[in-house]
Design a protein around this motif. Sequence first.
Motif, short mmCIF file in Angstrom:
data_model
loop_
_atom_site.label_atom_id
_atom_site.label_comp_id
_atom_site.label_asym_id
_atom_site.label_seq_id
_atom_site.Cartn_x
_atom_site.Cartn_y
_atom_site.Cartn_z
N LEU A 34 0.86 -1.18 0.00
CA LEU A 34 0.00 0.00 0.00
C LEU A 34 0.90 1.23 0.00
O LEU A 34 1.64 1.47 0.96
CB LEU A 34 -0.91 0.00 1.23
N TYR A 35 0.85 1.99 -1.08
CA TYR A 35 1.64 3.21 -1.20
C TYR A 35 0.74 4.40 -0.90
O TYR A 35 -0.26 4.63 -1.60
CB TYR A 35 2.25 3.34 -2.60
N VAL A 36 1.07 5.14 0.15
CA VAL A 36 0.29 6.30 0.59
C VAL A 36 1.13 7.54 0.31
O VAL A 36 2.26 7.65 0.79
CB VAL A 36 -0.05 6.22 2.09
N ASP A 37 0.57 8.49 -0.45
CA ASP A 37 1.33 9.65 -0.90
C ASP A 37 0.75 10.95 -0.37
O ASP A 37 -0.24 11.47 -0.89
CB ASP A 37 1.38 9.67 -2.42
N TYR A 38 1.39 11.49 0.66
CA TYR A 38 1.01 12.79 1.21
C TYR A 38 1.72 13.94 0.50
O TYR A 38 1.41 15.10 0.75
CB TYR A 38 1.36 12.86 2.70
N SER A 39 2.66 13.66 -0.38
CA SER A 39 3.49 14.72 -0.97
C SER A 39 2.69 15.78 -1.73
O SER A 39 3.07 16.95 -1.68
CB SER A 39 4.61 14.13 -1.84
N PRO A 40 1.59 15.45 -2.42
CA PRO A 40 0.85 16.51 -3.10
C PRO A 40 -0.05 17.34 -2.18
O PRO A 40 -0.61 18.35 -2.62
CB PRO A 40 -0.01 15.77 -4.12
N LYS A 52 -3.20 21.24 5.76
CA LYS A 52 -3.35 20.23 6.82
C LYS A 52 -4.69 19.52 6.69
O LYS A 52 -4.81 18.34 7.03
CB LYS A 52 -3.16 20.83 8.20
N GLU A 53 -5.69 20.19 6.14
CA GLU A 53 -6.99 19.55 5.95
C GLU A 53 -6.89 18.40 4.93
O GLU A 53 -7.51 17.35 5.12
CB GLU A 53 -8.04 20.58 5.49
N LYS A 78 0.22 19.78 14.22
CA LYS A 78 -0.16 19.26 15.53
C LYS A 78 -1.46 18.46 15.41
O LYS A 78 -1.58 17.38 15.97
CB LYS A 78 -0.32 20.38 16.55
N GLU A 79 -2.41 18.99 14.64
CA GLU A 79 -3.69 18.30 14.46
C GLU A 79 -3.49 16.94 13.78
O GLU A 79 -4.12 15.95 14.16
CB GLU A 79 -4.66 19.15 13.62
N PHE A 80 -2.61 16.90 12.79
CA PHE A 80 -2.33 15.65 12.09
C PHE A 80 -1.70 14.64 13.04
O PHE A 80 -2.12 13.48 13.08
CB PHE A 80 -1.40 15.90 10.89
N MET A 81 -0.71 15.07 13.79
CA MET A 81 -0.01 14.17 14.71
C MET A 81 -0.97 13.67 15.80
O MET A 81 -0.94 12.49 16.15
CB MET A 81 1.21 14.85 15.33
#
Length: 118
Positions: free
Chosen positions: A14-20, A24-25, A58-61
């Motif tokens: 499973l490749y999850v890509d947060y780079s784009p 934070k939403e 902070k919200e993400f963590m």
Amino acid sequence: MGYEWIEYKGKQILYVDYSPCKTKEEMLALLEEMAVVFDKSGGNVLSMTNFEGNYGSKEFMDRARELSGIFRRNRKKSAVLGVHGAKKVLLQAYTLLTRDNMVPFESREQALEFLIRD
């Protein structure tokens, strides 16, 4: 932004890509989506997550910690890309608090090879 199942040397990853992600939403929305995917997976997921160009708010963590049980319970191994400097400290804190072992790598190839090793 998003995720996909990729095959590498006969293993599903499973490749999850947060780079784009630009906000934070967007990161939080993808995190929530991943919790559902992991929860429905049935366990033993090999995952590679790309955080290049992003920084966990902070919200993400906080939300990642709340959802960590779902990830930990359904993940066999986890490799992380794009985690350097201060982000590495945040990752170490997350893994310490959640006991969710996410291992950072410098390259996609190194991460994939780690994931397929038994």
